[in-house]
Scaffold this motif. Structure first.
Motif, PDB file in Angstrom:
ATOM      1  N   PHE A 265      27.018 102.828 123.762  1.00  0.00           N
ATOM      2  CA  PHE A 265      25.745 103.535 123.715  1.00  0.00           C
ATOM      3  C   PHE A 265      25.777 104.755 124.633  1.00  0.00           C
ATOM      4  O   PHE A 265      26.325 104.699 125.739  1.00  0.00           O
ATOM      5  N   LYS A 266      25.163 105.836 124.194  1.00  0.00           N
ATOM      6  CA  LYS A 266      25.039 107.024 125.013  1.00  0.00           C
ATOM      7  C   LYS A 266      23.827 106.900 125.929  1.00  0.00           C
ATOM      8  O   LYS A 266      22.925 106.097 125.684  1.00  0.00           O
ATOM      9  N   ASP A 267      23.807 107.694 126.983  1.00  0.00           N
ATOM     10  CA  ASP A 267      22.646 107.739 127.856  1.00  0.00           C
ATOM     11  C   ASP A 267      21.416 108.112 127.033  1.00  0.00           C
ATOM     12  O   ASP A 267      21.463 109.004 126.179  1.00  0.00           O
ATOM     13  N   GLY A 268      20.332 107.381 127.289  1.00  0.00           N
ATOM     14  CA  GLY A 268      19.099 107.620 126.554  1.00  0.00           C
ATOM     15  C   GLY A 268      18.910 106.709 125.366  1.00  0.00           C
ATOM     16  O   GLY A 268      17.832 106.685 124.759  1.00  0.00           O
ATOM     17  N   GLU A 269      19.951 105.942 125.017  1.00  0.00           N
ATOM     18  CA  GLU A 269      19.846 105.062 123.849  1.00  0.00           C
ATOM     19  C   GLU A 269      19.452 103.644 124.207  1.00  0.00           C
ATOM     20  O   GLU A 269      18.895 102.925 123.376  1.00  0.00           O
ATOM     21  N   ILE A 270      19.733 103.217 125.450  1.00  0.00           N
ATOM     22  CA  ILE A 270      19.431 101.847 125.875  1.00  0.00           C
ATOM     23  C   ILE A 270      19.060 101.856 127.361  1.00  0.00           C
ATOM     24  O   ILE A 270      19.245 102.857 128.052  1.00  0.00           O
ATOM     25  N   THR A 271      18.540 100.711 127.844  1.00  0.00           N
ATOM     26  CA  THR A 271      18.178 100.555 129.252  1.00  0.00           C
ATOM     27  C   THR A 271      19.173  99.615 129.913  1.00  0.00           C
ATOM     28  O   THR A 271      19.459  98.527 129.403  1.00  0.00           O
ATOM     29  N   ARG A 272      19.710 100.043 131.049  1.00  0.00           N
ATOM     30  CA  ARG A 272      20.695  99.245 131.768  1.00  0.00           C
ATOM     31  C   ARG A 272      20.061  98.542 132.965  1.00  0.00           C
ATOM     32  O   ARG A 272      18.936  98.851 133.374  1.00  0.00           O
ATOM     33  N   ALA A 273      20.816  97.618 133.554  1.00  0.00           N
ATOM     34  CA  ALA A 273      20.376  96.949 134.782  1.00  0.00           C
ATOM     35  C   ALA A 273      21.584  96.381 135.497  1.00  0.00           C
ATOM     36  O   ALA A 273      22.545  95.918 134.861  1.00  0.00           O
ATOM     37  N   ARG A 274      21.535  96.424 136.824  1.00  0.00           N
ATOM     38  CA  ARG A 274      22.623  95.915 137.647  1.00  0.00           C
ATOM     39  C   ARG A 274      22.600  94.395 137.673  1.00  0.00           C
ATOM     40  O   ARG A 274      21.574  93.784 137.930  1.00  0.00           O
ATOM     41  N   LYS A 275      23.711  93.782 137.360  1.00  0.00           N
ATOM     42  CA  LYS A 275      23.907  92.344 137.474  1.00  0.00           C
ATOM     43  C   LYS A 275      22.797  91.545 136.799  1.00  0.00           C
ATOM     44  O   LYS A 275      22.030  90.817 137.436  1.00  0.00           O
ATOM     45  N   LEU A 276      22.709  91.687 135.492  1.00  0.00           N
ATOM     46  CA  LEU A 276      21.806  90.826 134.734  1.00  0.00           C
ATOM     47  C   LEU A 276      22.381  89.413 134.746  1.00  0.00           C
ATOM     48  O   LEU A 276      23.497  89.176 134.285  1.00  0.00           O
ATOM     49  N   GLU A 277      21.607  88.487 135.291  1.00  0.00           N
ATOM     50  CA  GLU A 277      22.143  87.156 135.604  1.00  0.00           C
ATOM     51  C   GLU A 277      21.426  86.052 134.818  1.00  0.00           C
ATOM     52  O   GLU A 277      21.419  86.072 133.607  1.00  0.00           O
ATOM     53  N   GLY A 278      20.839  85.090 135.549  1.00  0.00           N
ATOM     54  CA  GLY A 278      20.296  83.901 134.920  1.00  0.00           C
ATOM     55  C   GLY A 278      19.066  84.167 134.063  1.00  0.00           C
ATOM     56  O   GLY A 278      18.349  85.156 134.232  1.00  0.00           O
ATOM     57  N   MET A 279      18.827  83.237 133.136  1.00  0.00           N
ATOM     58  CA  MET A 279      17.652  83.284 132.267  1.00  0.00           C
ATOM     59  C   MET A 279      17.108  81.865 132.127  1.00  0.00           C
ATOM     60  O   MET A 279      17.845  80.882 132.268  1.00  0.00           O
ATOM     61  N   TRP A 280      15.806  81.780 131.839  1.00  0.00           N
ATOM     62  CA  TRP A 280      15.214  80.468 131.556  1.00  0.00           C
ATOM     63  C   TRP A 280      14.007  80.667 130.663  1.00  0.00           C
ATOM     64  O   TRP A 280      13.171  81.538 130.922  1.00  0.00           O
ATOM     65  N   TRP A 281      13.935  79.869 129.595  1.00  0.00           N
ATOM     66  CA  TRP A 281      12.799  79.957 128.692  1.00  0.00           C
ATOM     67  C   TRP A 281      11.637  79.150 129.255  1.00  0.00           C
ATOM     68  O   TRP A 281      11.800  77.998 129.648  1.00  0.00           O
ATOM     69  N   GLY A 282      10.454  79.740 129.283  1.00  0.00           N
ATOM     70  CA  GLY A 282       9.249  79.055 129.740  1.00  0.00           C
ATOM     71  C   GLY A 282       8.043  79.952 129.564  1.00  0.00           C
ATOM     72  O   GLY A 282       8.164  81.183 129.499  1.00  0.00           O
ATOM     73  N   ASP A 283       6.870  79.355 129.463  1.00  0.00           N
ATOM     74  CA  ASP A 283       5.623  80.106 129.364  1.00  0.00           C
ATOM     75  C   ASP A 283       5.606  81.039 128.154  1.00  0.00           C
ATOM     76  O   ASP A 283       5.017  82.121 128.190  1.00  0.00           O
ATOM     77  N   GLY A 284       6.286  80.622 127.090  1.00  0.00           N
ATOM     78  CA  GLY A 284       6.266  81.395 125.859  1.00  0.00           C
ATOM     79  C   GLY A 284       7.181  82.594 125.833  1.00  0.00           C
ATOM     80  O   GLY A 284       7.098  83.441 124.932  1.00  0.00           O
ATOM     81  N   GLY A 285       8.064  82.694 126.817  1.00  0.00           N
ATOM     82  CA  GLY A 285       8.999  83.817 126.869  1.00  0.00           C
ATOM     83  C   GLY A 285      10.172  83.475 127.744  1.00  0.00           C
ATOM     84  O   GLY A 285      10.405  82.302 128.073  1.00  0.00           O
ATOM     85  N   THR A 286      10.917  84.487 128.160  1.00  0.00           N
ATOM     86  CA  THR A 286      12.088  84.205 128.976  1.00  0.00           C
ATOM     87  C   THR A 286      12.043  84.965 130.289  1.00  0.00           C
ATOM     88  O   THR A 286      11.704  86.155 130.331  1.00  0.00           O
ATOM     89  N   TYR A 287      12.341  84.247 131.375  1.00  0.00           N
ATOM     90  CA  TYR A 287      12.523  84.860 132.688  1.00  0.00           C
ATOM     91  C   TYR A 287      13.959  85.375 132.770  1.00  0.00           C
ATOM     92  O   TYR A 287      14.897  84.680 132.355  1.00  0.00           O
ATOM     93  N   ILE A 288      14.124  86.559 133.314  1.00  0.00           N
ATOM     94  CA  ILE A 288      15.419  87.240 133.328  1.00  0.00           C
ATOM     95  C   ILE A 288      15.676  87.785 134.724  1.00  0.00           C
ATOM     96  O   ILE A 288      14.831  88.502 135.280  1.00  0.00           O
ATOM     97  N   VAL A 289      16.822  87.474 135.280  1.00  0.00           N
ATOM     98  CA  VAL A 289      17.181  87.925 136.623  1.00  0.00           C
ATOM     99  C   VAL A 289      18.059  89.168 136.564  1.00  0.00           C
ATOM    100  O   VAL A 289      19.033  89.217 135.806  1.00  0.00           O
ATOM    101  N   SER A 290      17.701  90.172 137.359  1.00  0.00           N
ATOM    102  CA  SER A 290      18.590  91.288 137.667  1.00  0.00           C
ATOM    103  C   SER A 290      18.868  91.198 139.153  1.00  0.00           C
ATOM    104  O   SER A 290      17.953  91.359 139.963  1.00  0.00           O
ATOM    105  N   SER A 291      20.098  90.923 139.529  1.00  0.00           N
ATOM    106  CA  SER A 291      20.404  90.635 140.927  1.00  0.00           C
ATOM    107  C   SER A 291      20.529  91.918 141.743  1.00  0.00           C
ATOM    108  O   SER A 291      20.101  92.986 141.313  1.00  0.00           O
ATOM    109  N   PHE A 292      21.131  91.810 142.926  1.00  0.00           N
ATOM    110  CA  PHE A 292      21.123  92.914 143.880  1.00  0.00           C
ATOM    111  C   PHE A 292      21.690  94.193 143.268  1.00  0.00           C
ATOM    112  O   PHE A 292      22.664  94.178 142.542  1.00  0.00           O
ATOM    113  N   ALA A 293      21.026  95.306 143.575  1.00  0.00           N
ATOM    114  CA  ALA A 293      21.396  96.597 142.996  1.00  0.00           C
ATOM    115  C   ALA A 293      21.542  97.631 144.089  1.00  0.00           C
ATOM    116  O   ALA A 293      20.836  98.629 144.123  1.00  0.00           O
ATOM    117  N   ARG A 294      22.453  97.390 144.990  1.00  0.00           N
ATOM    118  CA  ARG A 294      22.670  98.340 146.078  1.00  0.00           C
ATOM    119  C   ARG A 294      23.602  99.471 145.658  1.00  0.00           C
ATOM    120  O   ARG A 294      23.640 100.511 146.284  1.00  0.00           O
TER     121      ARG A 294
END
Length: 483
Positions: free
Chosen positions: A326-355
């Motif tokens: 993907f080229k810049d502007g086509e998608i959204t990135r995140a540093r260290k996308l980690e654990g997930m858990w389904w609950g409350d009708g959706g999913t919790y998503i972790v993005s870890s440390f981004a130093r």
């Protein structure tokens, strides 16, 4: 139907900058400089006393462990379930090392079944305790990773056997609504590297109940080949959501949409064609319709983005890594996308440390994706921890679970002291456990992350792992006593 920027901007203006689109966000906060939502909707800095369990939050202060393994609040205790190199499998071989993602399942006759990932990367020969190459359960005989299935029986007796072997860097994963485990390879290594005989970077299904179902392991290539971290299945729509822990450039949040007429169930994922369904990457935009290049841009609890999805050109990454297609502007990135858990009708998503490699530095985020509204809302924000070797703050969230007693329980994989910590629905945080096995010294730290945090099916036991050397722990206590 996609949510257009114009639709999201119009709805956001009608509901107040978009925050109300996800309903009551119950904003959560942690760590130095984090923002906590107050009862009147304003925000304040989360104080150190809150982070240490003050003001009547959590279960009280942690008490040091005479055995030097796990500090817990008063009234809580732990048992060692498996210990790499010390406990053994049914075959008599030692428990593999590097415990990671874990899920629990209700077993027969009052037992609890757990599937436990072993995050073993690279050449098999470098690991003293790889996952044994059990006949019929091997994908690639050159790879060291895989999963074991652990059965905790009444009276405390434990049995353990191989669920899958010959996979690589089995990090997190996720349980399915039909009672199986999806184990994720956090690697992009192809055949020929590290002596591997097959390509890696896939998701595999492991059945904790039926050993025969795990024979002749088959990757779910429809989910793509990249540095997989975690996966959840939307039980209503059948979509799979997947995270990627990668850098240079940062990784992506993915959605897999099943083909028309496909019905989930035991063994069905392995019947999919390699190009079945559609694999997509998230593209976020704010309430003004402006594209968001990286999730680290969000610096305020309650920030809500609209989400569109862009199709992945080559999901098997035959020549170019998926995130680089993907080229810049086509998608959204995140540093260290980690654990997930389904609950409350959706999913919790972790993005870890981004130093590093992120526009804005932080020590962790937890987002909530609402598939009905197609919005992503920031629930947890960890400010940069200035003194990770000192106890009292949290950084580097990784594996995550929703607590049956309310809020979240998060495994820490940051720098310095490692914790299991909770975050209440009202925006307060508290410690649950501290790793006292791998504390080292400030000059020579030997910290090991917590992984595999998950409650037993009856909610009475919290299971978690110390990744190195590889210890599965069962924590019990007065969970309902949360102050």
């Amino acid at each position: 139907m996609s949510l257009t920027r114009r639709d999201f901007a119009r709805r956001s203006a009608a509901t107040g900058a978009g925050v109300a689109l996800a309903g009551s966000v119950g904003a959560l906060a942690t760590a130095p400089g984090a923002l906590a939502a107050t009862d009147d909707g304003t925000e304040e800095l989360a104080g150190a006393e809150d982070r240490k369990g003050g003001h009547g939050i959590g279960y009280g202060p942690l008490k040091s462990d005479p055995a030097g393994i796990l500090a817990l609040p008063a009234g809580f205790s732990y048992k060692i379930i498996t210990y790499s190199g010390k406990t053994t499998l049914e075959s008599g071989e030692p428990t593999p090392s590097n415990h990671d993602g874990t899920a629990t399942f209700e077993g027969p006759r009052g037992t609890t079944l757990l599937v436990n990932n072993h995050e073993l990367a690279g050449a098999r020969a470098q690991w003293p305790h790889p996952v044994p190459l059990t006949e019929g359960l091997v994908y690639d005989p050159a790879a060291a990773g895989g999963c074991t299935v652990v059965e905790v029986r009444r009276g405390g007796e434990v049995a353990e056997w191989v669920g899958i072997a010959g996979t690589a860097t089995n990090c997190a994963g996720g349980s399915t609504p039909w009672g199986t485990w999806l184990t994720c390879e956090e690697t992009e290594d192809k055949a020929g590297k590290n002596g591997f005989t097959k390509d890696h970077g896939y998701v595999f299904e492991v059945d904790p109940y039926d050993r025969r179902a795990n024979r002749a392991p088959h990757p779910i290539k429809a989910f793509g080949r990249y540095a997989h971290e975690a996966v959840v299945i939307d039980p209503k729509r059948g979509h799979a959501f997947l995270t990627e822990d990668a850098s240079g450039p940062n990784g992506l949040l993915y959605r897999w949409v099943p083909p028309h007429g496909f019905k989930h169930g035991r063994g069905q994922l392995r019947t999919l064609a390699e190009d079945a369904g559609v694999l997509q990457a998230a593209k976020c935009f704010d309430s003004g319709g402006r594209f968001v290049d990286d999730l680290s841009r969000a610096t305020k609890i309650g920030t809500t983005y609209g989400v569109d999805w862009a199709d992945v050109p080559d999901r098997d990454a035959k020549t170019v890594s998926v995130r680089k297609q993907f080229k810049d502007g086509e998608i959204t990135r995140a540093r260290k996308l980690e654990g997930m858990w389904w609950g409350d009708g959706g999913t919790y998503i972790v993005s870890s440390f981004a130093r590093e490699e992120s526009p804005v530095a932080h020590d962790g985020q937890v987002w909530f994706y609402d598939p009905k509204r197609r919005t992503l809302t920031l629930k947890v924000l960890l400010g940069v921890n200035p003194a990770p070797s000192k106890d009292g703050a949290f950084d580097g969230p990784d594996n995550i679970t929703v607590s049956p007693y309310g809020g979240l329980v998060i495994a820490e994989d940051g720098e310095g002291v490692q914790h299991l910590f909770g975050a209440t629905e009202k925006g307060r945080t508290y410690p649950i456990a501290r790793n006292e096995l791998n504390i080292g010294t400030e000059a020579e730290p030997e910290y090991s992350e917590f992984t595999g945090v998950t409650f037993s099916p009856d909610g009475r036991t919290l299971y978690a792992n110390i990744q190195t050397p590889g210890i599965m722990l069962a924590i019990t206590g007065p969970w309902k006593r949360q102050r």
